[in-house]
Write a protein that holds these residues in place. Sequence first.
Motif, mmCIF file in Angstrom:
data_model
loop_
_atom_site.group_PDB
_atom_site.id
_atom_site.type_symbol
_atom_site.label_atom_id
_atom_site.label_comp_id
_atom_site.label_asym_id
_atom_site.label_seq_id
_atom_site.Cartn_x
_atom_site.Cartn_y
_atom_site.Cartn_z
ATOM 1 N N SER A 16 1.023 -1.160 -0.055
ATOM 2 C CA SER A 16 -0.087 -0.208 -0.095
ATOM 3 C C SER A 16 0.702 1.204 0.083
ATOM 4 O O SER A 16 0.343 2.245 0.207
ATOM 5 C CB SER A 16 -1.085 -0.122 1.294
ATOM 6 N N ALA A 17 2.005 1.137 -0.430
ATOM 7 C CA ALA A 17 2.875 2.397 -0.392
ATOM 8 C C ALA A 17 2.419 3.209 -1.340
ATOM 9 O O ALA A 17 2.083 3.060 -2.461
ATOM 10 C CB ALA A 17 4.268 2.169 -0.724
ATOM 11 N N ALA A 18 2.538 4.790 -0.913
ATOM 12 C CA ALA A 18 1.836 5.599 -1.856
ATOM 13 C C ALA A 18 2.547 6.945 -1.340
ATOM 14 O O ALA A 18 2.717 7.294 -0.055
ATOM 15 C CB ALA A 18 0.375 5.540 -1.951
ATOM 16 N N MET A 19 2.628 7.974 -2.162
ATOM 17 C CA MET A 19 2.823 9.329 -1.955
ATOM 18 C C MET A 19 1.788 10.131 -2.361
ATOM 19 O O MET A 19 1.361 9.870 -3.697
ATOM 20 C CB MET A 19 4.349 9.906 -2.624
ATOM 21 N N GLU A 20 0.866 10.910 -1.633
ATOM 22 C CA GLU A 20 -0.281 11.404 -1.969
ATOM 23 C C GLU A 20 -0.441 12.959 -1.807
ATOM 24 O O GLU A 20 0.056 13.504 -0.585
ATOM 25 C CB GLU A 20 -1.374 10.614 -1.067
ATOM 26 N N PHE A 21 -1.069 13.767 -2.484
ATOM 27 C CA PHE A 21 -1.166 15.022 -2.463
ATOM 28 C C PHE A 21 -2.637 15.408 -2.586
ATOM 29 O O PHE A 21 -3.425 14.775 -3.281
ATOM 30 C CB PHE A 21 -0.550 15.916 -3.658
ATOM 31 N N THR A 22 -3.205 16.172 -1.467
ATOM 32 C CA THR A 22 -4.369 16.716 -1.188
ATOM 33 C C THR A 22 -4.712 17.755 -1.947
ATOM 34 O O THR A 22 -3.756 18.807 -1.608
ATOM 35 C CB THR A 22 -5.043 16.618 0.152
ATOM 36 N N CYS A 23 -5.435 18.056 -2.923
ATOM 37 C CA CYS A 23 -5.500 19.327 -3.898
ATOM 38 C C CYS A 23 -6.858 20.032 -3.567
ATOM 39 O O CYS A 23 -7.736 19.424 -3.038
ATOM 40 C CB CYS A 23 -5.419 18.760 -5.259
ATOM 41 N N PRO A 24 -6.762 21.254 -3.777
ATOM 42 C CA PRO A 24 -7.914 22.215 -3.351
ATOM 43 C C PRO A 24 -8.998 22.065 -4.664
ATOM 44 O O PRO A 24 -10.055 22.419 -4.498
ATOM 45 C CB PRO A 24 -7.260 23.625 -3.420
ATOM 46 N N GLY A 25 -8.804 21.512 -5.502
ATOM 47 C CA GLY A 25 -9.820 21.364 -6.936
ATOM 48 C C GLY A 25 -9.134 20.404 -7.955
ATOM 49 O O GLY A 25 -8.115 20.139 -7.896
ATOM 50 N N PRO A 26 -9.916 19.931 -8.811
ATOM 51 C CA PRO A 26 -9.654 19.221 -9.771
ATOM 52 C C PRO A 26 -8.379 19.803 -10.782
ATOM 53 O O PRO A 26 -7.559 19.126 -11.350
ATOM 54 C CB PRO A 26 -10.815 18.733 -10.520
ATOM 55 N N GLU A 27 -8.677 21.105 -11.014
ATOM 56 C CA GLU A 27 -7.838 21.925 -11.635
ATOM 57 C C GLU A 27 -6.165 21.905 -11.277
ATOM 58 O O GLU A 27 -5.214 21.629 -12.022
ATOM 59 C CB GLU A 27 -8.195 23.330 -11.826
ATOM 60 N N ALA A 28 -6.309 21.923 -9.806
ATOM 61 C CA ALA A 28 -4.940 21.901 -9.081
ATOM 62 C C ALA A 28 -4.385 20.556 -9.356
ATOM 63 O O ALA A 28 -3.196 20.314 -9.579
ATOM 64 C CB ALA A 28 -5.072 22.536 -7.895
ATOM 65 N N ALA A 29 -5.429 19.621 -9.173
ATOM 66 C CA ALA A 29 -4.819 18.166 -9.416
ATOM 67 C C ALA A 29 -4.108 17.908 -10.827
ATOM 68 O O ALA A 29 -3.092 17.312 -10.712
ATOM 69 C CB ALA A 29 -6.034 17.194 -8.931
ATOM 70 N N LEU A 30 -4.901 17.955 -11.867
ATOM 71 C CA LEU A 30 -4.292 17.932 -13.100
ATOM 72 C C LEU A 30 -2.939 18.748 -13.176
ATOM 73 O O LEU A 30 -2.183 18.311 -13.752
ATOM 74 C CB LEU A 30 -5.386 18.515 -14.223
ATOM 75 N N ALA A 31 -2.835 20.024 -12.806
ATOM 76 C CA ALA A 31 -1.759 20.800 -12.888
ATOM 77 C C ALA A 31 -0.647 19.937 -12.094
ATOM 78 O O ALA A 31 0.695 20.058 -12.765
ATOM 79 C CB ALA A 31 -1.976 22.165 -12.425
#
Length: 349
Positions: free
Chosen positions: A146-161
């Motif tokens: 289950s290893a993962a590096m994860e980023f919580t984003c403020p919105g889908p646009e920021a996630a795609l960037a």
Amino acid sequence: MALTSSVKEELSRLEVKKSSERRAELSALLRFAGGLHIVAGRIEVEAEVDSGATARRVRRTIAEVFGHDSELVVVSGGGLRRGSSYVVRVGRDGEALARQTGLLDGRGRPVRGLPPAVVNGAVADAAAVLRGAFLAHGSLTEPGRSAAMEFTCPGPEAALALVGAARRLGVLAKAREVRGADRVVVRDGDAIAALLTRMGAHRTLLQWEDRRMRKEVRATANRLANFDDANLRRSAQAAVAAGARVERALEILGDEVPEHLRQAGELRLSNKQASLDELGRLADPPLTKDAVAGRIRRLLAMADRRAEELGVPGTDAAAETAAGTAAERVEPAPAAAGEPAAGPPAGGR
């Protein structure tokens, strides 16, 4: 979350000299951890982080790169909040900072993703974006399945960037929505190691790789233990079944057994764990393994024909009964340190 804290602690103390990288890092951090607020008719910029070292880094960048003053507010933990958080606020110069970091576009409208100057920057700027996003809302789990590096984003646009920034570094990241929150996830172990390197978390990378290697060695040891245990059980079942069939054959035929077949059968009964080659060497005179196998095969065939004539169970019935309990008499192989003992193979009794 020990690894997450270790990464953030190391990144917050990383020295970056290029102003473009510092701008990109701060732009991403403010976008992922902050927001714009209108207070008394003016725009203020706030960023909430979970580390005092990160907060000090943000204030230093704002002062040295953009020339604005900021204030720091410590919010004590309580209720669902486990630890303290740190809020960096820019009030009087908030609108100017928002425009300089790309939180506002040229017309004063909030930018949903990341500013074009950051997205189209150099490869080092892409690494700085990921560093800022991790300092804001990143996490790193222990190496393993289950290893993962994860980023919580403020919105889908920021996630795609952010996915695009990772792609520029040669890393495959995926954007997904989890429980109503937009996240960017990297699961491949080599990709995580590459990101830690590009972001500048070299000390934590060594810790993560060390734990990853230990996990892999332990998993390999368990797979080998399970494999050996399965082979041992199958060998035991085969040996017991063969011995039971020969014993039943001698019982059915009685005195009708030809002497050379009886000798082969008794040799198998007295050496149930031996291979055919070993049985051949034990015979007097010695035989080849094909000769031993042929004699036992003829003995079983003769007994099955005789059992069919008499209307009694043949040798197969004895083999099924014996094999059903063979695995229970085999001790399971020892497991590797820190792991559960190996169980029976799939489909075993």
